[in-house]
Design an enzyme around this catalytic site. Structure first.
Site, short mmCIF file in Angstrom:
data_model
loop_
_atom_site.label_atom_id
_atom_site.label_comp_id
_atom_site.label_asym_id
_atom_site.label_seq_id
_atom_site.Cartn_x
_atom_site.Cartn_y
_atom_site.Cartn_z
N ASP A 114 2.14 11.74 -12.93
CA ASP A 114 3.33 11.89 -12.09
C ASP A 114 4.51 11.12 -12.66
OD1 ASP A 114 1.95 13.51 -10.38
OD2 ASP A 114 1.71 12.04 -8.79
N GLY A 115 4.24 9.98 -13.31
CA GLY A 115 5.32 9.23 -13.93
C GLY A 115 5.98 10.00 -15.06
N GLU A 152 11.93 7.95 -4.70
CA GLU A 152 12.62 7.06 -3.78
C GLU A 152 13.83 6.42 -4.42
OE1 GLU A 152 10.52 4.46 -6.38
OE2 GLU A 152 9.43 5.78 -5.01
N ARG A 181 17.26 -8.10 7.67
CA ARG A 181 17.11 -9.25 6.79
C ARG A 181 15.71 -9.23 6.20
NH1 ARG A 181 19.98 -10.47 11.22
NH2 ARG A 181 21.99 -11.57 10.97
N ALA A 226 4.11 7.45 -2.88
CA ALA A 226 4.32 6.57 -4.04
C ALA A 226 4.61 5.14 -3.57
CB ALA A 226 5.46 7.13 -4.90
N TYR A 227 5.71 4.54 -4.01
CA TYR A 227 6.03 3.15 -3.65
C TYR A 227 6.13 2.98 -2.14
CZ TYR A 227 8.40 -1.38 -3.82
OH TYR A 227 8.74 -2.70 -3.65
N SER A 258 2.94 2.07 -0.73
CA SER A 258 2.53 0.71 -1.11
C SER A 258 3.15 -0.35 -0.21
CB SER A 258 2.92 0.44 -2.57
OG SER A 258 2.26 1.32 -3.45
N ALA A 285 9.16 -6.19 3.26
CA ALA A 285 9.05 -7.60 3.66
C ALA A 285 10.20 -8.05 4.53
CB ALA A 285 8.92 -8.49 2.42
#
Length: 257
Positions: free
Chosen positions: A46-47, A118, A143, A157-158, A161, A180
């Site tokens: 895929d990359g 993305e 924030r 994908a990401y 994750s 995060a």
């Protein structure tokens, strides 16, 4: 004469398949064109597929992509390396259908970026504060480390994750997922993946993106002199993919785990 280009991952299996494929296409009367080929044949993962799309990003309206995966089954390809003969025959004999998939467009005051999977904003140096606007209406003040905006294709994908939702194939949606985020009595934001209509326009604004990076798939650039980032589905660019096999989406999804 039909024209083509081949982009492959630089491993022995992929390079060998590239040599075989080019010999077959030459024998069938195809002409290699590295500038604006009618079809880009992608051999790898895929990359590799995403790399190929970015290489031809300025001429997407004139190029289509057809891939074979040299590894586990990918989300951008329906054939494995063991299916090489079928892959080649389906292409040469025209036993393929064309499908279009949306891509994201990200704009700063200085540049425009495109993301097949993305577009993300990340700051590993300090807590990033930014206002989040949806269709020009203030939604929240965020924030944390950053935000990831993904397409349906990029949801696995990401985005996955960082705890985002997987979106089933065929749905015209985009997703915004926190990276995060900080949440306590003073600072609050949604703290959940937000799946939205594909027509939604997202904007991130701040007094300073110092230390932050913008990632558009595998392209990463600093945001030190940026105050506003606008992200939406591109109105004039999409990825045209050829498919010859009907691979059940849930079988493809299971290859992730």
């Amino acid at each position: 004469m039909p024209t083509y280009a081949v982009i492959s991952r630089p491993d022995p299996v992929s390079c060998h398949l590239k040599e075989r494929l080019e010999k077959i296409l030459a024998a069938q009367g195809y002409t290699r064109d590295e500038q604006i080929p009618e079809t880009v044949l992608v051999i790898g993962g895929d990359g590799t597929f995403i790399y190929a799309v970015h290489k031809y990003i300025e001429v997407l309206d004139r190029v289509r992509f057809f891939g074979i995966h040299t590894g586990t089954l990918g989300f951008y390809t329906d054939y494995r390396d063991t299916d090489f003969e079928e892959f080649t025959a389906d292409f040469v004999q025209g036993k393929v259908q064309e499908f279009s998939y949306p891509i994201l467009e990200g704009k700063t005051e200085h540049e425009t970026f495109y993301g097949i999977n993305e577009i993300r904003v990340e700051n590993a140096v300090r807590t990033q504060e930014m206002k989040v606007y949806l269709n020009n209406v203030l939604f929240e003040v965020y924030r944390g480390t950053g935000m990831c905006v993904s397409t349906q294709l990029g949801s696995t994908a990401y985005n996955r994750s960082v705890g985002g939702a997987v979106i089933q194939e065929g749905l015209s949606l985009i997703q915004m997922t926190e990276i995060a985020g900080i949440h306590h009595s003073k600072y609050r934001s949604l703290n959940s993946p937000f799946v939205m209509d594909g027509a939604t326009e997202i904007a991130f604004t701040t007094s300073s993106f110092a230390g932050a990076m913008l990632g558009a798939d595998n392209e990463v650039v600093p945001l030190d002199n940026v105050k506003r980032i606008e992200i939406s589905v591109s109105k004039d660019k999409c990825v045209r993919m050829l498919k010859g096999r009907d691979v059940y989406y849930f079988d493809r999804l299971q290859s992730l785990f």
